[in-house]
Design a protein around this motif. Sequence first.
Motif, PDB file in Angstrom:
ATOM      1  N   GLY A   1       0.819  -1.354   0.043  1.00 30.85           N
ATOM      2  CA  GLY A   1      -0.046   0.018   0.196  1.00 30.85           C
ATOM      3  C   GLY A   1       0.815   1.187  -0.116  1.00 30.85           C
ATOM      4  N   ASP A   2       0.472   2.405  -0.383  1.00 30.75           N
ATOM      5  CA  ASP A   2       1.075   3.781  -0.343  1.00 30.75           C
ATOM      6  C   ASP A   2       1.410   4.039   0.849  1.00 30.75           C
ATOM      7  OD1 ASP A   2       0.349   3.767  -3.105  1.00 30.75           O
ATOM      8  OD2 ASP A   2      -1.404   5.046  -2.837  1.00 30.75           O
ATOM      9  N   ASP A   3       0.721   3.611   1.971  1.00 28.05           N
ATOM     10  CA  ASP A   3       1.190   4.144   3.439  1.00 28.05           C
ATOM     11  C   ASP A   3       2.362   3.322   3.669  1.00 28.05           C
ATOM     12  OD1 ASP A   3      -0.854   5.933   3.595  1.00 28.05           O
ATOM     13  OD2 ASP A   3      -2.224   4.443   4.828  1.00 28.05           O
ATOM     14  N   LEU A   4       2.601   2.107   3.521  1.00 30.07           N
ATOM     15  CA  LEU A   4       3.802   1.168   3.736  1.00 30.07           C
ATOM     16  C   LEU A   4       4.904   1.811   2.919  1.00 30.07           C
ATOM     17  CD1 LEU A   4       5.062  -0.954   5.282  1.00 30.07           C
ATOM     18  CD2 LEU A   4       4.295  -2.697   3.403  1.00 30.07           C
ATOM     19  N   VAL A   5       4.826   2.042   1.623  1.00 25.64           N
ATOM     20  CA  VAL A   5       5.757   2.691   0.874  1.00 25.64           C
ATOM     21  C   VAL A   5       6.312   4.024   1.257  1.00 25.64           C
ATOM     22  CG1 VAL A   5       6.344   3.485  -1.397  1.00 25.64           C
ATOM     23  CG2 VAL A   5       4.902   1.656  -1.335  1.00 25.64           C
ATOM     24  N   ARG A   6       5.380   5.060   1.756  1.00 31.02           N
ATOM     25  CA  ARG A   6       5.872   6.396   2.172  1.00 31.02           C
ATOM     26  C   ARG A   6       6.403   5.884   3.611  1.00 31.02           C
ATOM     27  NH1 ARG A   6       1.134   7.900   2.839  1.00 31.02           N
ATOM     28  NH2 ARG A   6       0.711   8.537   0.893  1.00 31.02           N
TER      29      ARG A   6
ATOM     30  N   SER B   1      11.362   6.652   6.491  1.00 30.89           N
ATOM     31  CA  SER B   1      12.112   6.019   7.668  1.00 30.89           C
ATOM     32  C   SER B   1      13.579   5.685   7.565  1.00 30.89           C
ATOM     33  CB  SER B   1      11.289   4.972   8.486  1.00 30.89           C
ATOM     34  OG  SER B   1      11.319   3.775   7.620  1.00 30.89           O
ATOM     35  N   SER B   2      13.802   5.934   6.297  1.00 26.54           N
ATOM     36  CA  SER B   2      15.153   5.451   5.843  1.00 26.54           C
ATOM     37  C   SER B   2      16.334   6.537   6.179  1.00 26.54           C
ATOM     38  CB  SER B   2      15.291   5.430   4.213  1.00 26.54           C
ATOM     39  OG  SER B   2      16.610   5.307   3.645  1.00 26.54           O
ATOM     40  N   GLN B   3      17.506   6.078   6.928  1.00 27.29           N
ATOM     41  CA  GLN B   3      18.407   6.888   7.093  1.00 27.29           C
ATOM     42  C   GLN B   3      18.980   7.620   5.994  1.00 27.29           C
ATOM     43  OE1 GLN B   3      19.429   7.623  10.444  1.00 27.29           O
ATOM     44  NE2 GLN B   3      17.561   6.243  11.093  1.00 27.29           N
ATOM     45  N   THR B   4      18.916   7.263   4.891  1.00 24.62           N
ATOM     46  CA  THR B   4      19.681   7.660   3.685  1.00 24.62           C
ATOM     47  C   THR B   4      19.088   9.141   3.517  1.00 24.62           C
ATOM     48  OG1 THR B   4      19.912   5.452   2.600  1.00 24.62           O
ATOM     49  CG2 THR B   4      19.892   7.419   1.336  1.00 24.62           C
ATOM     50  N   PHE B   5      17.869   9.285   3.866  1.00 28.18           N
ATOM     51  CA  PHE B   5      17.152  10.685   3.474  1.00 28.18           C
ATOM     52  C   PHE B   5      16.838  11.460   4.779  1.00 28.18           C
ATOM     53  CE2 PHE B   5      15.091   7.272   0.531  1.00 28.18           C
ATOM     54  CZ  PHE B   5      15.910   7.686  -0.393  1.00 28.18           C
ATOM     55  N   THR B   6      17.653  11.271   5.885  1.00 27.58           N
ATOM     56  CA  THR B   6      17.505  11.740   6.911  1.00 27.58           C
ATOM     57  C   THR B   6      18.391  13.164   7.059  1.00 27.58           C
ATOM     58  OG1 THR B   6      17.161   9.911   8.128  1.00 27.58           O
ATOM     59  CG2 THR B   6      17.797  11.649   9.563  1.00 27.58           C
ATOM     60  N   GLY B   7      17.739  14.277   7.360  1.00 34.15           N
ATOM     61  CA  GLY B   7      18.179  15.547   7.647  1.00 34.15           C
ATOM     62  C   GLY B   7      19.233  15.887   8.788  1.00 34.15           C
ATOM     63  N   PRO B   8      19.821  16.883   9.184  1.00 34.35           N
ATOM     64  CA  PRO B   8      20.361  17.045  10.101  1.00 34.35           C
ATOM     65  C   PRO B   8      19.506  17.199  11.560  1.00 34.35           C
ATOM     66  CG  PRO B   8      20.817  19.072   8.527  1.00 34.35           C
ATOM     67  CD  PRO B   8      19.736  18.034   8.233  1.00 34.35           C
ATOM     68  N   ASN B   9      18.078  17.388  11.299  1.00 32.89           N
ATOM     69  CA  ASN B   9      17.359  17.273  12.543  1.00 32.89           C
ATOM     70  C   ASN B   9      16.867  15.789  12.666  1.00 32.89           C
ATOM     71  OD1 ASN B   9      15.709  16.780  10.472  1.00 32.89           O
ATOM     72  ND2 ASN B   9      14.162  18.482  11.076  1.00 32.89           N
ATOM     73  N   GLY B  10      17.334  14.876  12.119  1.00 32.83           N
ATOM     74  CA  GLY B  10      17.113  13.475  12.316  1.00 32.83           C
ATOM     75  C   GLY B  10      15.746  13.118  11.573  1.00 32.83           C
ATOM     76  N   GLU B  11      15.145  13.750  11.215  1.00 31.65           N
ATOM     77  CA  GLU B  11      13.859  13.703  10.485  1.00 31.65           C
ATOM     78  C   GLU B  11      13.963  13.481   8.787  1.00 31.65           C
ATOM     79  OE1 GLU B  11      10.953  16.336  11.499  1.00 31.65           O
ATOM     80  OE2 GLU B  11      11.030  15.517  13.718  1.00 31.65           O
ATOM     81  N   PHE B  12      12.983  12.995   8.062  1.00 32.05           N
ATOM     82  CA  PHE B  12      13.061  12.743   6.674  1.00 32.05           C
ATOM     83  C   PHE B  12      13.120  14.129   6.049  1.00 32.05           C
ATOM     84  CE2 PHE B  12      10.381  13.027   2.632  1.00 32.05           C
ATOM     85  CZ  PHE B  12      11.484  12.146   2.016  1.00 32.05           C
ATOM     86  N   ASP B  13      13.939  14.228   5.143  1.00 34.62           N
ATOM     87  CA  ASP B  13      14.113  15.677   4.395  1.00 34.62           C
ATOM     88  C   ASP B  13      13.805  15.529   2.810  1.00 34.62           C
ATOM     89  OD1 ASP B  13      15.331  18.075   3.052  1.00 34.62           O
ATOM     90  OD2 ASP B  13      16.883  18.155   4.659  1.00 34.62           O
TER      91      ASP B  13
END
Length: 624
Positions: free
Chosen positions: A105-110, A115-127
């Motif tokens: 489902g879309d929610d699981l993909v999102r 939640s991937s560390q690859t896309f985490t910004g300086p604040n520790g959240e998805f960027d």
Amino acid sequence: MIETLRAFAKSWVAMLLLSLLVISFAAWGITDMFSASVPSVAAKVGDEKIRTEDFNDAFRGQLERLGNISPSVARQLGLDQLVLRQMATTSALNQETERLGISAGDDLVRETITSSQTFTGPNGEFDPEIYNRLLAVNGLQRKEYEARIRQSLSQQQLMQSVAGVSTAPQSLAQMIWAAQNEQRSIAYVELTAAGLPAPEAPGDETLATFHSDNADMFTAPEYRSIRLLWLNAAALADPQTVTDDAARAAYEAQIDSYRTPEKRNLDRLIFDDMDQATEALARIRDGESFDKLVRERGFTASDVAMGYVTSASLDPALAEATFGETTSGVVGPVETAFGPALINIQGVMPASETPFEEVAQAIKQRLATQSAGRDLPEQANSVEDLRAAGATLAEVGDQEGLPVPTLTLSNAGLDPEGNPVDGLPPIPDFFAKVFAMEIGEEMDLTVLPDGSYYAVEVADITPAALQPLEQVRSDVLSAWTLNARREAAAAKAKDIEAQLAAGASLQDLAAAQELEVQELDTITRTIPQPQIGEQAQAKVFAAEEGAAFSSETREPGRYIIGVVRKILPADPETAREVIAQQADQMGAGLSEDLGYLFANATIDALGFESNPNAIDYVLGYSGR
């Protein structure tokens, strides 16, 4: 390494990880290799194609993960086929999820992306900016990347439904645990062929029969007489062409490699502060021993030993304190990275330098070899020109002044006297190539990875033939005697076992045969018993209490004969937690096995076809 790769391949979870290789962010810069006329398809699974470019990405990624091993080593390990099979698994599972209508489902993909560390910004959240930038850098559209994530998640859902075993049945785990932990005690004797009396000397007719019945033991292998031209730098190098001046210049240019710096054997005793270290030094000057201080500090000799070290390996302060002294003894205190320390200089190994005269010949050989190596391509061209004009290898050798020895060898690389044949090119398939050629056939001049060249001509073939009895009589007699002893040992072992089974005492039989009774207590199935060997151990656990057994060991002619004295069953009630853990482990193993079988069955149902030309091209390119 190969066992690790095979174990990895069997994990269905690991199979899914390969799909992430094409999702991961790594720019390989290999698109130019596919601009020429290269097979575009590496394999097909059903109607879906695995592109050569994608296979190259995956294969090179695995080379890097394994420490950038060479493609030739990777092929020997079967890495190319492993990667291709994993990609085929991903393709097959994708097609199966589409056929069954399974889609994440879309929610699981999102959630997976955010939640991937690859896309985490300086604040520790998805960027989102990092997400979009990384996609752009790797030439991916959001829809394409998210479709791949959806495929991977869908595969996981499919495999979880097929192979989602979490725990094996408790009864199965109990049964296996009980079998593994059952204990047995045995008494046994050891009988060897060498310990039996020598058999009576055989007659000529007996030897002749043994000779003919065991012809393979006395057959001389096929031999080939070959003319070998091997253009290698070491063989063609002439150190006499190197002048003393050139050798000395090379010596001076690499003088450091001929020098051994001074080394000192040091102990380092660390203290809490400088005052404590100073007080300890005063005690040493008053006659206290360094070893006593070491013991007082709670250390051992190995704790404080630094071994032989050079000045360059120490920090400047420590080097100045220890290498500034001319004699052994305790110096300090010295401020080190670990705190104030006293240094005990136990010994000095003076610096040394190898004189030019001792290494001059080796230097000349090295320089001559380097020079010959540079000339090899030109020499190879001259050889090819002569051969193109019709010259044989022997004629090429005469005209070019090159060695072309005639060597007689077997497929094992031995001469007729059984000695290794020296001077052969170091290639794994050399003998296979030579023994596939006919008399008079010449091999093309072939270049080796080290830059040398070789060519072979088969001058003669001596077929394999049974050697006449008169020629190998002593060998036949030795083999017959050994065989007779082994047959006697086998018969005696069976006889002792039969008597034990009929109720005879092992002690009495051992005394009559002058054998020693030995005992083993509380042995289990899973712990090897080298005294008796694997086969005898298996016989022990296949027998009833009080039953006799006998078995030949891995050493031919050595037998173990004995009696199972006692069987101690294992009680599962005493190991409930261990059995529960084993049930979980077995469940994980069953899950992997089911996933592995399902993936293979899916591939087989769809049909799998690889393109060897594409695989060869990728492996060749990866080696550049």
